[in-house]
Design a protein around this motif. Structure first.
Motif, PDB file in Angstrom:
ATOM      1  N   GLU A 166      57.077  11.665  21.829  1.00 22.41           N
ATOM      2  CA  GLU A 166      57.310  11.391  23.472  1.00 22.41           C
ATOM      3  C   GLU A 166      55.799  12.192  23.679  1.00 22.41           C
ATOM      4  OE1 GLU A 166      61.422  12.070  21.804  1.00 22.41           O
ATOM      5  OE2 GLU A 166      59.288  13.092  21.126  1.00 22.41           O
ATOM      6  N   ALA A 167      54.908  13.021  22.455  1.00 26.78           N
ATOM      7  CA  ALA A 167      53.345  13.387  22.180  1.00 26.78           C
ATOM      8  C   ALA A 167      52.539  11.706  22.714  1.00 26.78           C
ATOM      9  CB  ALA A 167      53.535  14.104  21.987  1.00 26.78           C
ATOM     10  N   ALA A 168      52.971  10.736  22.193  1.00 25.72           N
ATOM     11  CA  ALA A 168      51.777   9.421  21.527  1.00 25.72           C
ATOM     12  C   ALA A 168      52.331   8.917  23.253  1.00 25.72           C
ATOM     13  CB  ALA A 168      52.655   9.051  20.830  1.00 25.72           C
ATOM     14  N   ALA A 169      53.615   9.102  23.896  1.00 27.50           N
ATOM     15  CA  ALA A 169      54.086   8.108  25.475  1.00 27.50           C
ATOM     16  C   ALA A 169      53.411   8.617  26.776  1.00 27.50           C
ATOM     17  CB  ALA A 169      55.292   8.227  25.014  1.00 27.50           C
ATOM     18  N   HIS A 170      53.595  10.125  26.270  1.00 27.01           N
ATOM     19  CA  HIS A 170      52.450  10.784  27.674  1.00 27.01           C
ATOM     20  C   HIS A 170      51.032  10.792  27.257  1.00 27.01           C
ATOM     21  CE1 HIS A 170      51.826  14.174  30.685  1.00 27.01           C
ATOM     22  NE2 HIS A 170      51.710  14.661  29.276  1.00 27.01           N
ATOM     23  N   PHE A 171      51.001  10.736  26.132  1.00 30.93           N
ATOM     24  CA  PHE A 171      49.087  11.026  26.058  1.00 30.93           C
ATOM     25  C   PHE A 171      48.936   9.697  26.400  1.00 30.93           C
ATOM     26  CE2 PHE A 171      45.295  10.015  24.018  1.00 30.93           C
ATOM     27  CZ  PHE A 171      44.346  11.393  23.862  1.00 30.93           C
ATOM     28  N   ALA A 172      49.207   8.659  25.988  1.00 32.14           N
ATOM     29  CA  ALA A 172      48.957   7.399  26.076  1.00 32.14           C
ATOM     30  C   ALA A 172      49.079   7.455  27.917  1.00 32.14           C
ATOM     31  CB  ALA A 172      49.625   6.477  25.832  1.00 32.14           C
ATOM     32  N   ALA A 173      50.026   7.817  28.398  1.00 34.38           N
ATOM     33  CA  ALA A 173      50.285   7.157  30.255  1.00 34.38           C
ATOM     34  C   ALA A 173      49.019   8.675  30.992  1.00 34.38           C
ATOM     35  CB  ALA A 173      51.970   7.723  30.799  1.00 34.38           C
ATOM     36  N   GLU A 174      49.045   9.364  30.075  1.00 31.82           N
ATOM     37  CA  GLU A 174      47.837  10.190  30.754  1.00 31.82           C
ATOM     38  C   GLU A 174      46.486   9.345  30.728  1.00 31.82           C
ATOM     39  OE1 GLU A 174      48.217  14.295  32.519  1.00 31.82           O
ATOM     40  OE2 GLU A 174      50.007  12.253  33.205  1.00 31.82           O
ATOM     41  N   CYS A 175      46.564   9.227  29.648  1.00 34.22           N
ATOM     42  CA  CYS A 175      45.223   8.156  29.864  1.00 34.22           C
ATOM     43  C   CYS A 175      44.392   7.233  30.164  1.00 34.22           C
ATOM     44  CB  CYS A 175      44.567   7.860  28.461  1.00 34.22           C
ATOM     45  SG  CYS A 175      44.209   8.928  27.356  1.00 34.22           S
ATOM     46  N   THR A 176      46.210   6.182  30.650  1.00 35.87           N
ATOM     47  CA  THR A 176      46.067   5.278  31.659  1.00 35.87           C
ATOM     48  C   THR A 176      45.839   5.887  33.385  1.00 35.87           C
ATOM     49  OG1 THR A 176      47.755   4.116  30.345  1.00 35.87           O
ATOM     50  CG2 THR A 176      47.557   3.828  32.785  1.00 35.87           C
ATOM     51  N   ARG A 177      46.818   6.572  33.238  1.00 37.71           N
ATOM     52  CA  ARG A 177      46.784   7.693  35.265  1.00 37.71           C
ATOM     53  C   ARG A 177      45.424   8.439  35.409  1.00 37.71           C
ATOM     54  NH1 ARG A 177      46.602  12.458  37.380  1.00 37.71           N
ATOM     55  NH2 ARG A 177      46.622  13.819  34.746  1.00 37.71           N
ATOM     56  N   LEU A 178      44.444   9.075  34.184  1.00 34.43           N
ATOM     57  CA  LEU A 178      43.036   9.042  34.404  1.00 34.43           C
ATOM     58  C   LEU A 178      42.179   8.487  34.093  1.00 34.43           C
ATOM     59  CD1 LEU A 178      43.489  12.247  33.405  1.00 34.43           C
ATOM     60  CD2 LEU A 178      43.557  12.047  35.558  1.00 34.43           C
ATOM     61  N   SER A 179      42.298   6.656  34.010  1.00 38.27           N
ATOM     62  CA  SER A 179      41.240   6.065  33.251  1.00 38.27           C
ATOM     63  C   SER A 179      39.881   6.445  32.101  1.00 38.27           C
ATOM     64  CB  SER A 179      40.694   5.716  34.819  1.00 38.27           C
ATOM     65  OG  SER A 179      41.153   5.583  35.695  1.00 38.27           O
ATOM     66  N   VAL A 180      40.969   7.503  30.662  1.00 40.10           N
ATOM     67  CA  VAL A 180      40.168   7.646  30.239  1.00 40.10           C
ATOM     68  C   VAL A 180      39.679   6.028  29.224  1.00 40.10           C
ATOM     69  CG1 VAL A 180      40.722   8.723  27.664  1.00 40.10           C
ATOM     70  CG2 VAL A 180      40.986   9.608  29.814  1.00 40.10           C
ATOM     71  N   ASP A 181      38.489   5.746  28.776  1.00 40.03           N
ATOM     72  CA  ASP A 181      39.091   4.946  28.075  1.00 40.03           C
ATOM     73  C   ASP A 181      39.456   4.654  26.377  1.00 40.03           C
ATOM     74  OD1 ASP A 181      38.112   2.307  27.242  1.00 40.03           O
ATOM     75  OD2 ASP A 181      35.627   2.636  27.340  1.00 40.03           O
ATOM     76  N   ARG A 182      40.985   3.650  26.318  1.00 42.15           N
ATOM     77  CA  ARG A 182      41.691   3.722  24.726  1.00 42.15           C
ATOM     78  C   ARG A 182      40.540   3.360  23.873  1.00 42.15           C
ATOM     79  NH1 ARG A 182      47.257   2.531  25.539  1.00 42.15           N
ATOM     80  NH2 ARG A 182      47.858   3.684  27.347  1.00 42.15           N
ATOM     81  N   ARG A 183      39.329   3.094  23.676  1.00 42.85           N
ATOM     82  CA  ARG A 183      38.423   2.487  22.627  1.00 42.85           C
ATOM     83  C   ARG A 183      37.519   2.905  22.190  1.00 42.85           C
ATOM     84  NH1 ARG A 183      35.693  -2.430  26.611  1.00 42.85           N
ATOM     85  NH2 ARG A 183      35.236  -1.031  27.737  1.00 42.85           N
ATOM     86  N   ARG A 184      37.024   4.179  22.627  1.00 37.76           N
ATOM     87  CA  ARG A 184      36.303   5.981  21.982  1.00 37.76           C
ATOM     88  C   ARG A 184      37.724   6.558  21.636  1.00 37.76           C
ATOM     89  NH1 ARG A 184      33.197   5.610  26.686  1.00 37.76           N
ATOM     90  NH2 ARG A 184      34.659   6.761  27.856  1.00 37.76           N
ATOM     91  N   ILE A 185      38.619   6.388  20.964  1.00 43.17           N
ATOM     92  CA  ILE A 185      39.650   6.963  20.608  1.00 43.17           C
ATOM     93  C   ILE A 185      40.817   6.738  19.596  1.00 43.17           C
ATOM     94  CG2 ILE A 185      41.666   8.375  21.192  1.00 43.17           C
ATOM     95  CD1 ILE A 185      41.035   8.675  24.485  1.00 43.17           C
TER      96      ILE A 185
END
Length: 231
Positions: A166-185
Motif C-alpha cells: 500500500e505504501a509503495a502504490a501510494h508513494f508512486a501515485a504521489e510522485c506522479t501527481r506532483l511530477s517528482v522525478d523517479r530517476r533520482r529515487i
C-alpha cells in the motif's frame, strides 16, 4: 550519501528513523499514512481457540474489548507484534516473518477456531483443512498527501523505504501527481511484492533479504553507499 526517507505510519516512522540514525544514516520521517481504530464486534471468547495478529496496530487500536482474550494463544507476525501481544496478555506461540500465511503450517491441532484481528487492508489467508477463521477489522490506514517539505527533499537523490504494498502504490501515485522525478529515487522494499507495487522508472529498486526492519535498513545502508554518482 543520499538521505533515507521513511514514510510508514507512526509509531513505526520514529522507530525506523531512530534505528537508521544508529547506523549512521541521514534519515527523515514523513508518515504518509494515519492509522485509526474502527468500531468492531467482539467474538465470544468461548468461540475462539487462538488469535491471529499480522500487526501490532490491532492491539494498539482494539480498545478495552481486547481484554476478553487475555490468556489465549496467539500466532503473530514480527517481534514488535509479539511484544504487544505479550503486553496484552496473550500467549505467543509462533512469530512469523513475511506474513501470517507462514504460520498456517504451525497451527496446533487443537486451534481450529481462529480469530483474526486485522486492518481494513489485508492479504487473504489460505487455511489448513478443518480450520475456520473469523475476521474482525480493528483499524484502518488512511493515505495522506505528500507534504511540500518531502517533495522539496526529493528534488535531490534519496533512498525511500517501503514497508508495504500500500505504501509503495501510494508513494508512486504521489510522485506522479506532483511530477517528482523517479530517476533520482532509489527504493528499498521490504519484499518483492512491495517492489512490484512500486512500479518502474526508479533509479533502483531492491528488496530486503528478509521481511523485517533490520534487513531493510541494512539494504538501505548498502544502497546509500552504492548510489550512482552524478545522480
Amino acid at each position: 550519501m543520499p538521505p533515507v526517507i521513511v514514510i510508514r505510519p507512526e509509531p513505526g516512522t520514529s522507530a525506523t528513523v531512530a534505528s537508521a540514525e544508529k547506523l549512521g544514516l541521514q534519515a527523515y520521517g514523513f508518515p504518509l499514512f494515519a492509522v485509526a481504530p474502527l468500531p468492531w464486534e467482539p467474538v465470544p471468547r468461548e468461540e475462539v481457540d487462538a488469535v491471529l495478529l499480522g500487526s501490532a496496530n490491532a492491539l494498539r487500536h482494539g480498545g478495552a474489548e481486547l481484554a476478553r482474550y487475555r490468556g489465549l494463544p496467539a500466532y503473530v507476525v514480527g517481534t514488535k507484534t509479539a511484544e504487544a501481544a505479550h503486553e496484552a496478555g496473550l500467549e505467543v506461540l509462533r512469530i512469523a516473518h513475511g506474513g501470517l500465511q507462514a504460520v498456517m503450517a504451525y497451527l496446533a491441532p487443537e486451534h481450529r477456531r481462529l480469530l483474526r484481528l486485522a486492518g481494513r487492508e489485508r492479504i487473504e489467508l489460505a487455511l489448513p483443512r478443518g480450520h475456520e477463521m473469523t475476521t474482525r477489522e480493528i483499524y484502518a490506514s488512511t493515505s495522506l498527501a505528500m507534504p511540500a517539505e518531502l517533495t522539496a527533499l526529493l528534488k535531490e537523490p534519496a533512498v525511500v523505504l517501503l514497508h508495504s504494498g500500500e505504501a509503495a502504490a501510494h508513494f508512486a501515485a504521489e510522485c506522479t501527481r506532483l511530477s517528482v522525478d523517479r530517476r533520482r529515487i532509489a527504493l528499498a522494499c521490504i519484499g518483492p511484492r512491495v517492489a512490484q507495487k512500486a512500479g518502474s522508472h526508479w533509479i533502483s529498486t531492491r528488496s530486503a533479504q528478509t521481511p523485517d526492519d533490520t534487513a531493510l535498513l541494512a539494504l538501505a545502508a548498502e544502497m546509500c553507499k552504492d548510489f550512482p554518482s552524478g545522480s
